[in-house]
Design a protein around this motif. Structure first.
Motif, mmCIF file in Angstrom:
data_model
loop_
_atom_site.group_PDB
_atom_site.id
_atom_site.type_symbol
_atom_site.label_atom_id
_atom_site.label_comp_id
_atom_site.label_asym_id
_atom_site.label_seq_id
_atom_site.Cartn_x
_atom_site.Cartn_y
_atom_site.Cartn_z
ATOM 1 N N ASP A 171 4.447 -1.730 65.378
ATOM 2 C CA ASP A 171 5.625 -2.596 65.550
ATOM 3 C C ASP A 171 5.917 -2.863 67.032
ATOM 4 O O ASP A 171 7.056 -3.145 67.389
ATOM 5 C CB ASP A 171 6.873 -2.015 64.864
ATOM 6 N N HIS B 165 0.658 -4.118 62.316
ATOM 7 C CA HIS B 165 1.999 -4.720 62.408
ATOM 8 C C HIS B 165 2.477 -4.644 63.855
ATOM 9 O O HIS B 165 2.830 -3.573 64.345
ATOM 10 C CB HIS B 165 2.987 -3.986 61.486
ATOM 11 N N HIS C 119 7.157 -1.786 56.745
ATOM 12 C CA HIS C 119 8.059 -0.653 57.039
ATOM 13 C C HIS C 119 8.308 0.223 55.806
ATOM 14 O O HIS C 119 7.933 1.369 55.797
ATOM 15 C CB HIS C 119 9.400 -1.094 57.644
ATOM 16 N N HIS D 4 3.995 -7.541 67.299
ATOM 17 C CA HIS D 4 4.544 -8.859 67.627
ATOM 18 C C HIS D 4 4.025 -9.266 69.004
ATOM 19 O O HIS D 4 4.523 -8.787 70.025
ATOM 20 C CB HIS D 4 6.071 -8.800 67.613
HETATM 21 ZN ZN ZN Z 1 8.058 -5.828 63.159
#
Ligand code: ZN
Length: 488
Positions: A362, A56, A299, A58
């Motif tokens: 993340d 996970h 999450h 970005h």
């Molecule tokens: Zn995220």
């Protein structure tokens, strides 16, 4: 074409194994293989692991963050530090140039607004992203430049990346640098968890993958399909659904309908849920709609005790961010209800219940270092040493496994280095038992994707270093985009 022979590797605890890589695949694993004309990399007893998967992150926002000013902890902890960061960037920037800040959190100087920003920098338009990624704060020069003075007089703009993106100038995105940094910590595959990637972002990502600028395999959660060009290493995964309990449309039945509609067209779901209410509603909605293989929760930050059994029955995976315990633990201790603190970013008790659990950093909202996340999963301590959810601590080996499952089966079987698998591997400097004691990215000596060395800290040859110098941040790798989505 020559292959690659890694000699003297430790694999699954067995020392002195050689590994031959041909055509992007592990061809042979055995002791004392002949060279057969292949290039040789002497592992000298180091552990050879499957390449790490960050489940996970970005990518576009990571590239954008490289061009941004850090406006929050741990580097920026108070108003004085925020002021010096923004004023320093303002002095270095051309007159009138936009400044882009990231990582703001209320612990710096409370709720940020246009007045606070104007007191720090008034000349340059400034936009600062909250570290949740859900809010931007603009100063008045930025509000004037975007025409948002009346729509957002406080300077705060929520979940409006696309609208804001159309009004701010594009930024340079260097996905090659993102790829290099990931390779340096042993990452060979990532899941891009950005919801609703627009066509511009997807084209940019596809081009970076197709050219090899971004060497990692990429699973995207925010695209309906991926363009032909990138398909060897770019694939679509589940569809990302973002739950926000403050949204008008936040209703279990509507969410269950949305999930069922995606399942009906063969698409699993990846449900972003953070608060206790969002997590409960996500699981309730999946119970109503039914689940399919590949469904996952992103999450599940506050996961009430008991629901792990429901997740196990449904076969829904949890993609967790243990690094947030280390990076945000102090803020959680202040802001999060006491009863929620104990069930924050659960890990061991989920594994005990048979739930598939995978790790993702993340990034750029968390630090893009899976090893740091592994340490946090083991230690469960904030940056100041506060212990959070002790019974959720996992063993170092289990922490490593959070990052070793297949991209399309997060928390599923741990991948292994054996004949026939893609040659996506990570070579450590020492045997695994030693590496597990430190769980440090400095252990990573080489990273190989599809048989190609994308990071090699052992080869100090002139050729390699001059090649690196030539390719480092060359202008052709700087792509400008009309910024949209998470790119602004
Ligand atoms: Zn995220």
């Amino acid at each position: 074409m020559n292959g690659l022979l890694l000699t003297g590797c430790e694999i699954d605890g067995v020392p002195e194994l050689d590994v031959r890589v041909r055509n992007g695949v592990v061809a042979e694993v055995a002791p004392h293989l002949p060279t057969d004309g292949d290039d040789v990399l002497a592992a000298a007893g180091g552990a050879l692991l499957p390449g790490l998967h960050d489940h996970h992150l970005h990518l576009m926002a990571m590239a954008a963050a490289l061009e941004s000013i850090l406006c929050g902890p741990p580097g920026v902890a108070d108003l004085a530090a925020l002021g010096s960061a923004l004023r320093g960037a303002s002095r270095a920037a051309p007159a009138g140039a936009w400044l882009r800040g990231v990582g703001y959190h209320e612990s710096v100087t409370g709720a940020l607004d246009a007045d606070v920003l104007d007191a720090l920098v008034a000349d340059n338009p400034v936009r600062v992203q909250h570290r949740s990624g859900a809010m931007w704060v603009l100063n008045r020069a930025a509000l004037r430049a975007t025409g948002l003075e009346h729509a957002a007089p406080s300077g705060r703009v929520f979940r409006a990346d696309r609208a804001l993106g159309e009004r701010v100038p594009p930024i340079a995105l260097d996905l090659a640098e993102v790829g290099r940094r990931l390779a340096a910590v042993g990452v060979t595959g990532v899941t891009d968890a950005t919801p609703d990637l627009d066509s511009c972002a997807l084209d940019l990502l596809t081009a970076a993958v197709a050219r090899g600028d971004l060497p990692q395999r990429v699973l995207v959660l925010g695209a309906a399909h991926v363009p032909e060009a990138g398909r060897s290493r770019l694939t679509v995964g589940p569809w990302k659904l973002v739950l926000d309990e403050t949204d008008d449309g936040f209703a279990p039945v509507a969410i269950a309908d949305a999930i069922a509609a995606l399942h009906a067209v063969g698409r699993p779901v990846a449900i972003h849920c953070v608060s206790r209410v969002e997590v409960v509603v996500a699981i309730d909605a999946l119970s109503r709609s039914g689940s399919v293989p590949g469904d996952r929760l992103e999450h599940a930050s506050v996961l009430p005790v008991g629901l792990e059994h429901r997740l196990h029955e449904l076969g829904v995976a949890v993609v967790t961010q243990p690094n947030f315990i280390a990076e945000r633990g102090e803020a959680y201790a202040q802001d999060v209800d006491a009863e929620d603190l104990e069930v924050l970013y659960r890990c061991q008790t989920l594994l005990d219940a048979g739930v598939a659990v995978a790790g993702g950093t993340d990034a750029p909202f968390g630090t893009a270092d899976p090893w740091r996340a592994m340490r946090a999963a083991v230690e469960r301590r904030s940056d100041r040493g506060r212990l959070l959810g002790e019974e959720e601590a996992v063993t170092p080996r289990a922490a490593l496994d959070l990052f070793l499952s297949d991209l399309s089966a997060p928390g599923g079987a741990t991948r292994r280095v054996r004949a026939g698998v893609p040659a996506d591997v990570c070579l450590l400097r020492e045997p695994l038992a030693g590496a597990l004691q430190t769980l440090d990215a400095a252990q990573v000596r080489a990273t190989i994707i599809g048989g190609r060395a994308v990071h090699d800290d052992s080869t100090q040859s002139e050729e390699l270093s001059s090649q690196r110098a030539r390719t480092a941040r060359s202008p052709s790798q700087l792509k400008r985009v009309s910024s949209t989505g998470n790119l602004l």
